[in-house]
Each structure stands twice: as structure tokens, then as C-alpha cells.
Scaffold this motif. Sequence first.
Motif, PDB file in Angstrom:
ATOM      1  N   VAL A 153       0.850  -1.186   0.000  1.00 23.78           N
ATOM      2  CA  VAL A 153       0.000   0.000   0.000  1.00 23.78           C
ATOM      3  C   VAL A 153       0.889   1.240   0.000  1.00 23.78           C
ATOM      4  CG1 VAL A 153      -1.858   1.216   1.191  1.00 23.78           C
ATOM      5  CG2 VAL A 153      -1.772  -1.286   1.259  1.00 23.78           C
ATOM      6  N   ALA A 154       0.804   2.018  -1.079  1.00 27.10           N
ATOM      7  CA  ALA A 154       1.747   3.114  -1.312  1.00 27.10           C
ATOM      8  C   ALA A 154       1.709   4.177  -0.224  1.00 27.10           C
ATOM      9  CB  ALA A 154       1.476   3.750  -2.674  1.00 27.10           C
ATOM     10  N   LYS A 325      -6.474  21.693   5.995  1.00 25.77           N
ATOM     11  CA  LYS A 325      -6.623  22.290   4.668  1.00 25.77           C
ATOM     12  C   LYS A 325      -7.602  21.490   3.813  1.00 25.77           C
ATOM     13  CE  LYS A 325      -1.916  24.126   4.723  1.00 25.77           C
ATOM     14  NZ  LYS A 325      -0.573  24.032   4.133  1.00 25.77           N
ATOM     15  N   GLU A 326      -8.306  22.194   2.956  1.00 30.41           N
ATOM     16  CA  GLU A 326      -9.260  21.562   2.032  1.00 30.41           C
ATOM     17  C   GLU A 326      -8.492  20.642   1.079  1.00 30.41           C
ATOM     18  OE1 GLU A 326     -13.124  20.923   0.779  1.00 30.41           O
ATOM     19  OE2 GLU A 326     -12.576  22.462   2.233  1.00 30.41           O
ATOM     20  N   PRO A 327      -8.901  19.364   0.984  1.00 35.75           N
ATOM     21  CA  PRO A 327      -8.155  18.445   0.112  1.00 35.75           C
ATOM     22  C   PRO A 327      -8.510  18.657  -1.358  1.00 35.75           C
ATOM     23  CG  PRO A 327     -10.013  17.313   1.071  1.00 35.75           C
ATOM     24  CD  PRO A 327     -10.005  18.697   1.674  1.00 35.75           C
ATOM     25  N   TYR A 332      -8.294  13.286  -2.282  1.00 34.16           N
ATOM     26  CA  TYR A 332      -9.480  12.551  -1.840  1.00 34.16           C
ATOM     27  C   TYR A 332      -9.543  11.177  -2.506  1.00 34.16           C
ATOM     28  CZ  TYR A 332     -14.326  11.564  -0.643  1.00 34.16           C
ATOM     29  OH  TYR A 332     -15.470  10.978  -0.157  1.00 34.16           O
ATOM     30  N   ASN A 333      -9.293  11.131  -3.825  1.00 34.56           N
ATOM     31  CA  ASN A 333      -9.290   9.852  -4.547  1.00 34.56           C
ATOM     32  C   ASN A 333      -8.158   8.935  -4.056  1.00 34.56           C
ATOM     33  OD1 ASN A 333     -11.471  10.637  -6.120  1.00 34.56           O
ATOM     34  ND2 ASN A 333     -10.169  11.514  -7.725  1.00 34.56           N
ATOM     35  N   ARG A 334      -7.042   9.563  -3.717  1.00 34.65           N
ATOM     36  CA  ARG A 334      -5.898   8.807  -3.216  1.00 34.65           C
ATOM     37  C   ARG A 334      -6.239   8.119  -1.896  1.00 34.65           C
ATOM     38  NH1 ARG A 334      -0.131  11.814  -2.115  1.00 34.65           N
ATOM     39  NH2 ARG A 334       0.898  10.135  -0.976  1.00 34.65           N
ATOM     40  N   PHE A 338      -6.478   4.121  -1.021  1.00 33.87           N
ATOM     41  CA  PHE A 338      -5.743   3.587   0.125  1.00 33.87           C
ATOM     42  C   PHE A 338      -6.654   2.746   1.012  1.00 33.87           C
ATOM     43  CE2 PHE A 338      -5.043   4.205   4.686  1.00 33.87           C
ATOM     44  CZ  PHE A 338      -3.809   3.594   4.835  1.00 33.87           C
ATOM     45  N   GLN A 339      -7.854   3.241   1.297  1.00 32.60           N
ATOM     46  CA  GLN A 339      -8.781   2.543   2.180  1.00 32.60           C
ATOM     47  C   GLN A 339      -9.165   1.181   1.617  1.00 32.60           C
ATOM     48  OE1 GLN A 339     -12.440   4.644   2.926  1.00 32.60           O
ATOM     49  NE2 GLN A 339     -13.002   3.351   4.652  1.00 32.60           N
ATOM     50  N   LYS A 340      -9.468   1.138   0.312  1.00 30.20           N
ATOM     51  CA  LYS A 340      -9.856  -0.125  -0.316  1.00 30.20           C
ATOM     52  C   LYS A 340      -8.698  -1.119  -0.320  1.00 30.20           C
ATOM     53  CE  LYS A 340     -13.357   1.840  -3.415  1.00 30.20           C
ATOM     54  NZ  LYS A 340     -13.676   2.170  -4.816  1.00 30.20           N
TER      55      LYS A 340
END
Length: 425
Positions: A153-154, A325-327, A332-334, A338-340
Motif C-alpha cells: 500500500v503506497a 486544509k481543504e483536500p 481525496y481519490n488517493r 488507500f482505504q480499499k
Amino acid sequence: MLHSDHACRNIIMLVGEEMKKNLAHFLVESGTNCSIMINKSTTVSNKTCLIIYLHLSFEGVACNYFFDIVELESGTGECIFSTLLAALEKYGITNDVLKNDLVGIATDGTLTMLAPYKGVAALLRSHLHKDLTVVHCMNHKVELAVHDVMNDVADVYYIQVFLDSLYSVFSRSPKNQRLLQSVSQELSSQLLKLGRIFRVDLVASSFNAVRTLLESHSSLVHLFEKLINDGFRSTQERSKFEGLLKHLTKLLLVMVLVMLYEALDILQVLPFFMQNRNSSVLKAKQEIDMAIRTLETLKTNDSPRFRMIVQELEEKRTFKGVLIKEPSCAEYNRFQTFQKKLFQSLDVALLISDTWPSDDYEHVFYGDMSISRLCNEVNFKLRKSTRASLVKDFRIYKENPQHMPNSVKELVKTVKVIPISMAKM
């Protein structure tokens, strides 16, 4: 009172010798099933040695007993094998005793121990002409599994780089260490261990480091804000502090830390269970299945802790009072990737009544074939019954789980003698 360290040493050695003789005598005379747990280590003086434990049943309880520690001439499988047999035979545990009573051997997963031809386990099987149950330490397996997932996982590497940067800033400067201690004594002590976080054998340490970092997040942010405005610091130092502060206030870092906390919180329980003296093969499957089910659930459902943090971020755009800070869309996609990826990467049950089928027809024949196969796997000796009568007794046990026939009790006792972890050593 003894005033000589030599006299104390001699007394300790004498007591140890007598304990080993008594243990060997009990094993030979009782004929109880046993397993061997061995591990190679190095002394302070850089001598290679072999640590030997016996895992056997005493008064109905499977117990670990330290047996011996002997020096090795070399680290090869043949040398370890011959040294092991010599150490056992010295106290009367001969090849005949091992053939009759030995049911398993537990080691780490190195080639020296588990190589298919020249490994210690293979040599012992061949020497005794017996199909021993060979156990690769479950604690070591859990640690290796976590280590492999972390490498796959990167964004775990992103956390590792960040923690390494924290470590370099505070570990090399006594002044910075004192400032960190004034903010969080626990975080200061954890930072000294961060050089090996997410490495093999340290799931619990990784969990403690991530937990402490989350708990001290706001204090760390305030400390870096103070250091950036410190006029006595060099421009290079202030730039370093500013870069770390920038990462601390990123949504990606906070969310990844929280998800790592959730995963490690589940996994770090397993090593502690495995090294409990009451753990056994029968109980281990339940614990591992529970951890797997919990991780499977986290693939599609957020935990209450995670939902609470997300709610705070959505409503106030803060984490523990610190403005985040607002992502960007990419960040957000990253995180979603990561979660999956994080949660995607992570036969003795028949003796546990909770796993039996509820259907009456399936229930009658459940486990009949497996009970025979299990006898072969753990080299179970039928003392006062035949294989057919054992199957019959098992059917009786299924009908009345509160009353366990003696033959089934003996099989359960033998299974419990198989060690699952060398962390008990």
C-alpha cells in the motif's frame, strides 16, 4: 547470606539441572504427548545458541517449560538438528521417546528451520520416520502478513517517510527533544522507536506510535508553529518545521493515520493472544476469524470512531481543534484507493461446538471424516479405543456437548499440545 556471585551461580545451575532432570523424567515416565519449540539466538558475546522449550500437558493444562540453551558450532540445519538431539538425549529423552510422544515442532520461518530437505523440521521427520506437525510461529506469520500489506500500500510509505522526518528532527537535537518532552512525554519516547515502525515483529509498536501521534496531533502542530516563529533558528531549520507542519495539516495524512489506527488496533490484539499461556490451536482460529470479519466489515463500513472524525472534519474543517486544509480531488481519490487496498490486502474448528451445522441431517455426519484426518495430522495415539469408536464418541459429543467422552478429551488434549506461537518462549 551469600556474598559470592560464584556461589549464587553454582546454586542456580544446580537447581536448573535438577529441574531439567525432573521434567525429562516426567515426560519419559508419563508418556504424555509433547511438542518442541526452538529458536536460534545470539548472546551478548556474539555466540550463536539454540533455545529449547518443551510444550506438554501437565494435570490437563498445556504448559511451556524452558528446557535448555546450548551453544551452536554453526547455524546450519544439520548442526541445529544434531545439537537438539544431543541436548534432549543428555537428559534421557531418547529417539524412542520422541517417536512415541513427540507430535509437533514450532520454529520461526527461516530456511534453516523449515527448508524441505535440510531444514531442522525435515531432518527430524526423516530421523524419527514420523510425520510431525510443523508449526511456523503464528505471531511471526501475523507480523509478516502486516509487513507485506504495508509494502503493497503506497500511502503507508508516505506515513513512514513523514515519521522518519519527525524522528530525524527530534532524535538528533537534545534541545528539540526537550521541547517535544514538554509537549508530550509519550510521543517523545515513541519517536525513539520510529526508525523501525511497520517492520517485522513490531505490530504493537506501530500501533502505539500511530495512536500517540494522533493523540498528540494538536500539541505537535502548536509546537511547530512556535518553532517556525523562533528567531534563533536558522532558515533551513524553519523551512524543515514549516514542511512538517504543512503535512500535519493535510487531510490525507490525518485520514490515513486514522485508517492505520483502525487496522492496527484489530491486528495488534492477535500477537498478545498468541503468547497467552491459555491460547491453543482451537482458540486461535476463532480469534483470527474474528479479526478477518472485522477487517472485512471495515472495507465497506466506517467504524464509529472514523465517522466521528469525518463528521468533525466536514462540519468544522478541524481535527482536535486544528484547522485542516481543504483536500484536492486527487488527494481525496488517493485516500479512497488507500482505504480499499489496505483492507483488501489483509480443520480443527470441528472440535468447537459453535461451528457445527444446525441442520439435523448434516449434524449427524458432520466431522466424521475430518476427525480421522485430524488424528493423522497430530499423530494421535488411540490408547483404549479404535478409530471407529472415536468417531462414535464424537457423534455422542455432538448430541451432548456438555459431556465430552474420554477419547475425544484425549484428542483435544493432544491438539492443545501443538504450539501456535514462539512468543511464549
